[in-house]
Design a protein around this motif. Sequence first.
Motif, short mmCIF file in Angstrom:
data_model
loop_
_atom_site.label_atom_id
_atom_site.label_comp_id
_atom_site.label_asym_id
_atom_site.label_seq_id
_atom_site.Cartn_x
_atom_site.Cartn_y
_atom_site.Cartn_z
N HIS A 259 2.57 -2.48 -4.64
CA HIS A 259 1.21 -3.03 -4.68
C HIS A 259 1.19 -4.42 -4.05
O HIS A 259 0.33 -4.74 -3.22
CB HIS A 259 0.73 -3.07 -6.13
CG HIS A 259 -0.59 -3.75 -6.31
ND1 HIS A 259 -1.75 -3.30 -5.71
CD2 HIS A 259 -0.94 -4.87 -6.99
CE1 HIS A 259 -2.75 -4.10 -6.04
NE2 HIS A 259 -2.29 -5.07 -6.80
N LYS A 263 -0.87 -5.57 -0.57
CA LYS A 263 -2.17 -6.22 -0.73
C LYS A 263 -2.18 -7.59 -0.08
O LYS A 263 -1.14 -8.17 0.22
CB LYS A 263 -2.56 -6.29 -2.20
CG LYS A 263 -1.84 -7.37 -3.00
CD LYS A 263 -2.48 -7.48 -4.38
CE LYS A 263 -2.37 -8.88 -4.94
NZ LYS A 263 -1.09 -9.26 -5.49
N CYS A 295 -3.54 0.67 -10.01
CA CYS A 295 -4.49 0.14 -9.03
C CYS A 295 -5.83 0.87 -9.01
O CYS A 295 -6.81 0.36 -8.47
CB CYS A 295 -3.89 0.23 -7.62
SG CYS A 295 -2.34 -0.68 -7.48
N ALA A 302 -3.59 3.36 0.08
CA ALA A 302 -3.20 1.96 0.33
C ALA A 302 -2.41 1.85 1.64
O ALA A 302 -2.62 0.94 2.43
CB ALA A 302 -2.38 1.42 -0.84
N ASP A 306 -3.59 0.03 5.27
CA ASP A 306 -2.83 -1.19 5.55
C ASP A 306 -1.87 -1.09 6.73
O ASP A 306 -1.31 -2.09 7.16
CB ASP A 306 -2.03 -1.57 4.30
CG ASP A 306 -2.10 -3.06 4.05
OD1 ASP A 306 -3.22 -3.57 3.97
OD2 ASP A 306 -1.04 -3.70 3.98
#
Length: 323
Positions: A259, A263, A295, A302, A306
Amino acid sequence: MASLWVGHRGTVRDYPGFSPSVDAEVIRKAIRGIGTDEKTLISILTERSNAQRQLIVKEYQAAYGKELKDDLKGDLSGHFEHLMVALVTPPAVFDAKQLKKSMKGTGTNEDALIEILTTRTSRQMKAISQAYYTVYKKSLGDDISSETSGDFRKALLTLADGRRDESLKVDEHLAKKDAQILYNAGENRWGTDEDKFTEILCLRSFPQLKLTFDEYRNISQKDIEDSIKGELSGHFEDLLLAIVHCSRNLPAFLAERLHRALKGAGTDEFTLNRIMVSRSEIDLLDIRAEFKKRCGYSLHSAIKSDTSGDYEVTLLKICGGDD
């Protein structure tokens, strides 16, 4: 050897009807053609287990007199290249290289050291230390010693020794005793006896520690995390908190690391690649579940938002499904 690195909750499995010579030839063509055929490289390397990839590497070397990883390095670039090379590296060597990278150049990447040394089993650590010596002709302990100091160094060296108890049996009497020792070493005295924390947290099995921390709460009316935060500081504190987190829920610890890697501004590919590759045959399914729980969105989504290109495609294949 492979069994050390294979669990029941991985996303990557042995490919049925596997032929190393066929794969080696297809890979060679994908690299040698006009322009590299990344799609083919990705589909083969992500759909074979690491043990199978090692057989492809052998076959490739025998047939073409070249190291597959060198050909991949020569042909690919950036994060995608790092990820593909990681896939064809034996797990113990991969971890050894990650440890070396964490200690190279100016400044040590303590987070990476902590993550690797707290999440590997004793048997894995022994294999990593051996690989480290084979690759670098230096002992892992010596490098840790010269790059770190104090209680942090002591604890890292204890972990690098691979002496953590691996048995699943828990001893209630020992848990009570250890909890009392921790209480006496921290909350219950002026100044902290750091060695006692290192000894117990770096040598006891995770299930045993879990029980010890329950007992600790009974004795001190505090969570062990709060005591560690109150009594200790710096990287030593980070390391002990990581051990507590791992003993309670190892996949959740790694999900939290993913995570953080995904992020905010810029992706931490060093961490992302390491966790995705090193856990792909062990517990990535559990890590995915913990990620979603934590999350509210999936690891798959994610990664998708990303990363990009062939790098993204490869990570998503390793990730497996969407949750």
